[in-house]
Design an enzyme around this catalytic site. Structure first.
Site, PDB file in Angstrom:
ATOM      1  N   ALA A 129      65.388  62.548   7.960  1.00  0.00           N
ATOM      2  CA  ALA A 129      66.059  63.482   7.055  1.00  0.00           C
ATOM      3  C   ALA A 129      67.561  63.253   7.061  1.00  0.00           C
ATOM      4  O   ALA A 129      68.282  63.743   7.934  1.00  0.00           O
ATOM      5  CB  ALA A 129      65.719  64.922   7.442  1.00  0.00           C
ATOM      6  N   PHE A 161      64.624  65.348  -0.815  1.00  0.00           N
ATOM      7  CA  PHE A 161      63.942  64.049  -0.980  1.00  0.00           C
ATOM      8  C   PHE A 161      63.496  63.483   0.364  1.00  0.00           C
ATOM      9  O   PHE A 161      63.669  62.291   0.632  1.00  0.00           O
ATOM     10  CB  PHE A 161      64.858  63.030  -1.675  1.00  0.00           C
ATOM     11  CG  PHE A 161      65.200  63.365  -3.098  1.00  0.00           C
ATOM     12  CD1 PHE A 161      64.361  64.168  -3.867  1.00  0.00           C
ATOM     13  CD2 PHE A 161      66.355  62.867  -3.681  1.00  0.00           C
ATOM     14  CE1 PHE A 161      64.677  64.465  -5.191  1.00  0.00           C
ATOM     15  CE2 PHE A 161      66.678  63.158  -4.995  1.00  0.00           C
ATOM     16  CZ  PHE A 161      65.843  63.968  -5.754  1.00  0.00           C
ATOM     17  N   GLN A 343      51.735  44.141 -19.122  1.00  0.00           N
ATOM     18  CA  GLN A 343      51.774  43.347 -20.349  1.00  0.00           C
ATOM     19  C   GLN A 343      50.563  42.413 -20.444  1.00  0.00           C
ATOM     20  O   GLN A 343      49.972  42.269 -21.508  1.00  0.00           O
ATOM     21  CB  GLN A 343      53.080  42.533 -20.395  1.00  0.00           C
ATOM     22  CG  GLN A 343      53.445  42.016 -21.764  1.00  0.00           C
ATOM     23  CD  GLN A 343      53.801  43.146 -22.730  1.00  0.00           C
ATOM     24  OE1 GLN A 343      54.293  44.185 -22.316  1.00  0.00           O
ATOM     25  NE2 GLN A 343      53.521  42.941 -23.993  1.00  0.00           N
ATOM     26  N   GLU A 370      66.026  54.478   0.068  1.00  0.00           N
ATOM     27  CA  GLU A 370      66.698  53.718   1.136  1.00  0.00           C
ATOM     28  C   GLU A 370      67.910  52.982   0.572  1.00  0.00           C
ATOM     29  O   GLU A 370      68.195  51.845   0.935  1.00  0.00           O
ATOM     30  CB  GLU A 370      65.736  52.745   1.807  1.00  0.00           C
ATOM     31  CG  GLU A 370      64.523  53.476   2.314  1.00  0.00           C
ATOM     32  CD  GLU A 370      64.248  53.268   3.777  1.00  0.00           C
ATOM     33  OE1 GLU A 370      65.000  52.536   4.431  1.00  0.00           O
ATOM     34  OE2 GLU A 370      63.280  53.861   4.252  1.00  0.00           O
TER      35      GLU A 370
END
Lengths: 389, 264
Positions: A129, A161, A343, A370
């Site tokens: 954290a 987050f 694709q 990160e």
């Protein structure tokens, strides 16, 4: 060319066998769950159990504590193989290594004895954290405050987050201990055992990818943490966080390589089977060329990632640059390759009956967390300009 | 009663790689494909691991293979086998089933064991007679198509359930004995990651022909009792039809297709 020696890598016999074993484990036990994990957006406790049962979660930990004692390259090879099947599942290992890095690096023998055994067996997960609502890329400007009070520190603030923040039993929390200190000495690192009074998960994000991996907002309201839970000395936090990234960014690069490989394998298989105008679509040069470019990009990203691991493991002074180089290249490769895989499948690539749209959504996060790709470039450019931090 | 078990394991081309190629001599080009432990031999190894977990003892894996053989043997060691014996000699190239059985029998004779286990057949050869031939060479009881293996601690013997067309036969034999193992014995485990890291420290002994007291001229392609005349590919598979939709509609469609071919 001048400069320090270029550290060569070649996978050892053990690493090859480990790669193949985790490949098989991921193919048989994890891949069949990947679509459902993505759809339900529920943390896969069953996959945590599979990884724990087979010692995958023990990989990064020292043998003295029952771990496998694997080096960085070996851990990355494992993350890659799991990510090939399911990006969410690969995070269980990646975040376990990320969260425990500071403890392994700077924890006292007593601290390691206290927390590592449960992490090695996978009984407990550990989260990392650092990020806050107002402090993402600019990690030194954290606001979550830790104030010494007798034998405790009292923590107040918000983390955002935080991967596994709602499912971990331990959280490595970076907090502001000295606002007056110079920039690199303001933060300290604590292990917080949760649940604990004043700690609350206040929000879970709805994400585009890695949907089974809970991303939590955590509120700390007068959370008392014993001073015995301080990792390293007061003020070591920022350095510990940066050192952690030197080990964790290659893990994200490996995750990106794995996601890309999974997408290529599926697209190549599809191009072999799918027929249009009376021939396999892979035999059309435009499709074949896409597959070839995907393969070349993945091998280049993999080679850079493995090489970065070898450099970092060998103790290069340039570890931050290597970590950022591989994360930058592998993340961009994963995004491009998974987009191309969609694709190749055409309309079928866009529907959730096939896994490549999931892989494309999962790939995006490797360009963001990160450290964004922009932060990686900043790190690399600073190393080139010799400015340091 | 601690059991000494030898498991015969053969490196074969990895079926998952689908890279099998026939060389210019008409034989399988073993360099073209990554090698793995023969699938049925892994079931035999799993049975051995369970027996040793229950009764104590140790497992030796025995292979006759080209010089690169130990690569696949490491996997067996990582699964839990204790040591390996690797029979290798350039003169062995092209050996037929008869020679293979004779060489493996010579290697097995050197070892002390209560049980020797082997897969019922190998995915590259499919002869399925090597275990029986080894037992014949050494005068060992041969228990085939094993679905269950139970050593009898008191009598010093072994009981085996042998698959048969009507169910199973219950066989009993004194030990040492040789047992051919089927997949009914149970899925092989994954190698343990700690086992992988420790596998290098386990011993793999190498045995050449002279170590086994066999002459160079007595083995290899030159003395083979069978001769390979020709190889051909299996006929190409017809185009695949993928059936999509609900399970109910799919099942209906499959039955229709089978009925059209008079298969149901």
């Amino acid at each position: 060319m001048t400069g320090p020696a270029w550290t060569p890598y070649r996978l050892t016999e053990e690493q090859v066998l480990l790669r193949d074993t985790i490949h098989q484990l991921a193919t048989e036990r994890i891949a069949p769950r990947a679509a459902e994990i993505d759809r339900s957006a529920e943390f896969p406790r069953d996959i945590q159990a599979v990884l724990a049962e087979h010692d995958v979660l023990a990989l990064p930990f020292p043998e003295d504590f029952g771990g496998v004692g694997a080096d960085l390259l070996t851990v990355c090879v494992a993350i890659e193989q799991i990510a090939r099947a399911c990006a969410t599942s690969s995070l269980i290992l990646a975040v376990q290594a990320l969260g425990a890095d500071a403890l392994m690096r700077s924890g006292t023998p007593e601290q390691k004895q206290r927390w590592l055994p449960d992490l090695v067996t996978g009984k407990k997960l550990i989260a990392f954290a650092l990020t806050e609502p107002e402090a993402g890329s600019d990690a030194a400007s954290l606001r979550l405050r830790a104030v010494r009070d007798g034998d405790d520190y009292v923590l107040n603030g918000i983390k955002r987050f935080i991967t596994h923040g709602s499912v971990a039993g331990l959280i490595t929390v970076f907090a502001l201990t000295d606002p007056e200190a110079k920039r690199g000495r303001r933060l300290s690192c604590f292990i917080v055992e949760v649940p604990t009074e004043g700690f609350k998960v206040t929000r879970l994000e709805h994400k585009m990818g890695i949907r089974g991996s809970p991303t939590a907002e955590l509120a700390f309201d007068d959370v008392r943490v014993p001073a015995a839970n301080l990792i390293g000395a007061e003020g070591d936090g920022f350095d510990l966080a940066l050192k952690t990234f030197e080990h964790s960014r290659p893990g994200i690069a490996a995750q990106a390589v794995g996601i890309a490989q999974g997408a290529l394998d599926f697209a190549a298989g599809y191009a072999r089977e799918r027929k249009q105008f009376g021939q396999r679509i892979g035999d059309f040069q435009m499709v074949g060329a896409m597959l070839a470019d995907m393969d070349a990009g993945i091998e280049a990203a993999r080679a850079l990632t493995y090489h970065a691991c070898a450099e970092i493991e060998a103790g290069t002074a340039d570890a931050a640059r290597w970590a950022s180089l591989c994360k930058l290249v592998a993340g961009d490769t994963a995004m491009r390759v998974t987009t191309d895989a969609v694709q190749v499948l055409g309309g079928y690539g866009y529907i959730d009956e096939f896994p490549v749209e999931r892989m494309m959504r999962d790939a995006k996060i490797t360009q963001l967390y990160e450290g964004t790709q922009q932060v990686q470039r900043l790190v690399i450019a600073r190393a080139l300009l010799g400015k340091g931090r | 009663m601690a059991l000494q078990i030898v498991v015969l394991t053969k490196p074969v081309p990895d079926p998952a790689a689908a890279a099998e190629r026939i060389g210019p001599d008409g034989r399988l080009d073993r360099a073209a494909s990554p090698a793995v432990v023969n699938g049925n031999d892994e079931y035999a190894l799993e049975a051995a691991l369970k027996l040793v977990e229950a009764h104590g003892g140790e497992i030796t894996v025995l292979s006759m293979a080209a010089a690169a053989g130990p690569e696949t043997m490491r996997k067996a060691l990582a699964m839990g086998a204790h040591r390996g014996v690797h029979v290798t000699d350039p003169a062995l190239a092209g050996s037929d089933i008869v020679t293979t059985a004779r060489v493996l029998a010579a290697a097995l004779k050197e070892l002390t064991f209560d049980l020797a286990l082997a897969g019922v057949d190998t995915s590259d050869g499919l002869g399925g007679v090597v275990p029986a031939a080894i037992a014949a060479h050494l005068g060992l009881p041969f228990l085939s198509a094993a679905a269950k293996i139970e050593p009898d601690e008191k009598a010093g013997g072994v009981r085996v359930r042998r698959l048969s067309g009507t169910g199973y036969d219950l066989l009993e034999a004194p030990m040492p004995a040789l047992v051919a193992c089927t997949q009914v014995l149970g899925e092989p485990r994954y190698p343990s990651l700690k086992g992988i890291m420790a596998a290098r420290s386990k011993e793999i002994a190498t045995r050449s022909l002279s170590d086994l007291g066999l002459a160079d001229g007595s083995v290899g392609g030159a003395v083979a009792t069978t001769k390979l005349l020709d190889t051909s590919k299996p006929p190409a598979r017809a185009a695949t039809e993928v059936i999509r939709g609900s399970a109910e509609d799919g099942a209906k469609r499959i039955v229709e297709l089978l009925a059209k071919r008079r298969l149901v």
